[in-house]
Design an enzyme around this catalytic site. Structure first.
Site, mmCIF file in Angstrom:
data_model
loop_
_atom_site.group_PDB
_atom_site.id
_atom_site.type_symbol
_atom_site.label_atom_id
_atom_site.label_comp_id
_atom_site.label_asym_id
_atom_site.label_seq_id
_atom_site.Cartn_x
_atom_site.Cartn_y
_atom_site.Cartn_z
ATOM 1 N N THR A 120 -5.093 1.831 -0.874
ATOM 2 C CA THR A 120 -5.219 0.953 -1.968
ATOM 3 C C THR A 120 -5.382 -0.213 -1.735
ATOM 4 O O THR A 120 -5.776 -1.252 -2.634
ATOM 5 C CB THR A 120 -3.399 1.368 -2.703
ATOM 6 N N ASP A 121 -5.204 -0.685 -0.432
ATOM 7 C CA ASP A 121 -5.497 -2.305 -0.343
ATOM 8 C C ASP A 121 -6.785 -2.379 -0.215
ATOM 9 O O ASP A 121 -7.332 -3.058 -0.485
ATOM 10 C CB ASP A 121 -4.816 -2.574 0.923
ATOM 11 N N VAL A 122 -7.662 -1.396 0.213
ATOM 12 C CA VAL A 122 -9.105 -1.504 0.414
ATOM 13 C C VAL A 122 -9.554 -1.083 -0.809
ATOM 14 O O VAL A 122 -10.176 -1.954 -1.222
ATOM 15 C CB VAL A 122 -9.260 -1.010 1.698
ATOM 16 N N ASP A 153 1.064 -1.042 0.266
ATOM 17 C CA ASP A 153 -0.157 -0.239 -0.399
ATOM 18 C C ASP A 153 0.629 1.314 0.286
ATOM 19 O O ASP A 153 0.775 2.310 -0.765
ATOM 20 C CB ASP A 153 -0.718 -0.251 1.016
#
Length: 580
Positions: A483-485, A455
């Site tokens: 950005t992970d989510v 991320d």
């Protein structure tokens, strides 16, 4: 105003490839309203081949952030209602919200993003709205898939607040669990205005992020730069736990060590130690051109055309539009597990492939009973099969399971699927109609060998970190896993789109997404309407928010912790008489 798909990319003259790349071709949708969430949803639907028409009328009551209704579909049944999706700001949350800033404040995003700075702080991006837009496109595509499977026409509803709470589910779980467990982040939240590293600044002025999951690599990197061993040792726990805590206060000596080294020396030390390092780039820094399909949808090998079209029929009383479909996942950390969790929330049966002894993250505190609260936030409701994929017996067990699956999802680094013998070409003969989905980090954005696809590196390199900085501030990634989510939501979106292509063509489909795609979407989305004079008071305690009766309808509460519920509801679609 009509919004139609762009020109077909070269090389898509083969009908099957065309149908896979544009699975919603022939679908016409009416759009009403104006919000970032609606604009993002429209862009995503158009990229799937849908034609969207804005009819100039306001959205219906209960959908102030926008409404989308299917006007016609080549697989609809004459005389039957057609799917739709409405977007609210608050949704089932019993607190008034009228825009992005309200949502960020009332639902805890400002709190989590602001932890590293010592107090609530709004993101300078319409993050919750972007997530809601992806979830809206996903919902409408899912109910179209339900039609293809012979199910009823469904109306979906979602809200920007529900998108925000899903994005924070792991933080909510930890905060509510820590009532009964020693606090994981006690004493680590900095005082307001405190400086923070990383990012570090080199002697020649380059701001940079580093990444490693290995304590020995971390130690060697700082040894090579001449840091005090005690400072490196003290810095490892907060650095390692920053994904969970959204804070990272490191010993000041590490910042001074980095500031004494030139960036070339930093890069050389990182290469020697096995640590990834990237500069924090400007908000308009160039990126590699985006792929022709935002989800890289394409047919599998020619062997994939051997099975008949269609998916298992959807029961009229199904618990979600993906009910009856089997998803096998081999994932870790946030992006992959959350993508599988979203598919489960849509009704799919999700089975995790885990190493012998189970995923190590199951035992990471704080614990909600025998299992990590953070792990449960991303994996509740999934079944698990332990298999050592490095062994022949483990691979055979995985293949037996995948041979019955409709979707295989992984977020392995480049090359690992081939080393396991579980790449798309390996699986096509086993399950020709499989949807093979990979959730990666960089895709084609950087050449091999690529840095770790995580991320904060993606935020730094993509320019998202710079977009978050206010006037006069130095750019730094948010320690909330942005950005992970969003990458997880995009991965689940790709799977649903690929299932539509599978249902319409009978071909197996490959879908590839990456964290860099989430960063591209954040960079490309202009901000919405600036907030007015009224703005919700910011949440300062997620556990207190979870206790608030206003949030009881959107959180699953157990004796140990609370978790975000599914961000949509599905009910039978109403009939609409108005013409296009």
């Amino acid at each position: 105003m009509d919004v139609t798909p762009g020109s077909r990319a070269a090389g898509r003259s083969v009908a099957e490839r065309e149908a896979v790349a544009w699975p919603l071709a022939g679908v016409v949708v009416r759009a009403r309203g104006e919000s970032v969430a609606l604009r993002v949803a429209v862009q995503r639907l158009c990229a799937l081949g849908c034609e969207v028409r804005f009819d100039g009328t306001p959205p219906p009551d209960g959908s102030p952030a926008g409404w989308l209704g299917v006007a016609s579909a080549p697989f609809g049944r004459p005389g039957e209602a057609l799917p739709e999706c409405g977007i609210d700001w608050s949704g089932p949350v019993g607190a008034p919200m009228e825009g992005e800033r309200d949502v960020q404040a009332a639902c805890g995003i400002a709190h989590v993003h602001g932890r590293a700075a010592g107090g609530p702080r709004a993101l300078r991006l319409d993050y919750a709205s972007v997530c809601a837009g992806v979830l809206t496109a996903q919902a409408l595509t899912s109910v179209l898939l339900a039609l293809l499977r012979g199910g009823p026409a469904l109306a979906a509803r979602t809200s920007v607040a529900q998108a925000a709470l899903l994005a924070l589910t792991q933080y909510i779980a930890v905060a509510t669990c820590e009532r009964f467990d020693p606090p994981l982040s006690a004493g680590r939240v900095p005082s307001p205005g405190a400086g923070r590293v990383p990012p570090f600044r080199s002697a020649d002025g380059v701001r940079f992020e580093i990444e490693t999951f290995d304590a020995e690599c971390w130690r060697r990197f700082w040894d090579l730069l001449g840091a005090e061993p005690r400072a490196a040792a003290a810095g490892w726990p907060p650095f390692q736990q920053r994904f969970a805590t959204a804070t990272c206060t490191l010993p000041a000596g590490l910042g001074r060590t980095a500031a004494a080294a030139g960036y070339r020396d930093v890069v050389a030390a990182a290469a020697d130690a096995g640590v990834s390092v990237l500069p924090v780039r400007d908000a308009d820094a160039p990126l590699a051109p985006p792929p022709a399909s935002p989800w890289r949808l394409r047919a599998l090998t020619e062997a994939a055309a051997g099975e008949p079209a269609g998916l298992p029929p959807l029961a009229r009383d199904a618990r979600g539009p993906l009910a009856g479909l089997l998803v096998v996942e081999s994932t870790n950390r946030v992006q992959g597990p959350l993508a599988g969790h979203v598919l489960g929330l849509l009704g799919a049966d999700v089975v995790r492939l885990e190493p012998p002894g189970g995923d190590p993250l199951r035992g990471v505190p704080p614990m909600a009973g025998p299992t990590s609260a953070r792990f449960l936030a991303l994996n509740r409701g999934k079944r698990a099969l332990e298999a050592d994929l490095k062994s022949a017996a483990g691979r055979r067990a995985a293949l037996r399971l995948i041979a019955c699956a409709h979707v295989f999802l992984h977020n392995w680094p480049p090359g690992r699927a081939c080393s396991y013998g579980l790449d798309h070409d390996d699986l096509a003969p086993v399950r020709p109609s499989l949807v093979y989905a990979q959730a990666g980090g960089w895709a084609e954005a950087l050449p091999a060998p690529q840095p770790m696809g995580t991320d904060y590196l993606v935020q730094a390199y993509s320019g998202v970190a710079a977009r978050l900085a206010g006037p006069g501030e130095q750019p730094a990634p948010s320690l909330m896993t942005l950005t992970d989510v969003l990458g997880a939501l995009i991965s689940a979106e790709a799977v649903v789109a690929a299932l539509v292509a599978r249902a319409r063509t009978g071909a197996g489909v490959r879908a590839g997404t990456a964290l860099i795609d989430a960063a591209r979407l954040l960079r490309a989305t202009p901000p919405g309407t600036p907030p007015g004079s009224r703005e919700a008071a910011p949440v300062t305690d997620l556990a207190a928010m979870a206790d608030d009766p206003a949030f009881h309808r959107v959180l699953d509460r157990t004796p140990q912790a609370a978790y975000s519920r599914a961000p949509w509801t599905f009910v039978p679609a109403p009939h609409h008489e108005e013409a296009l």
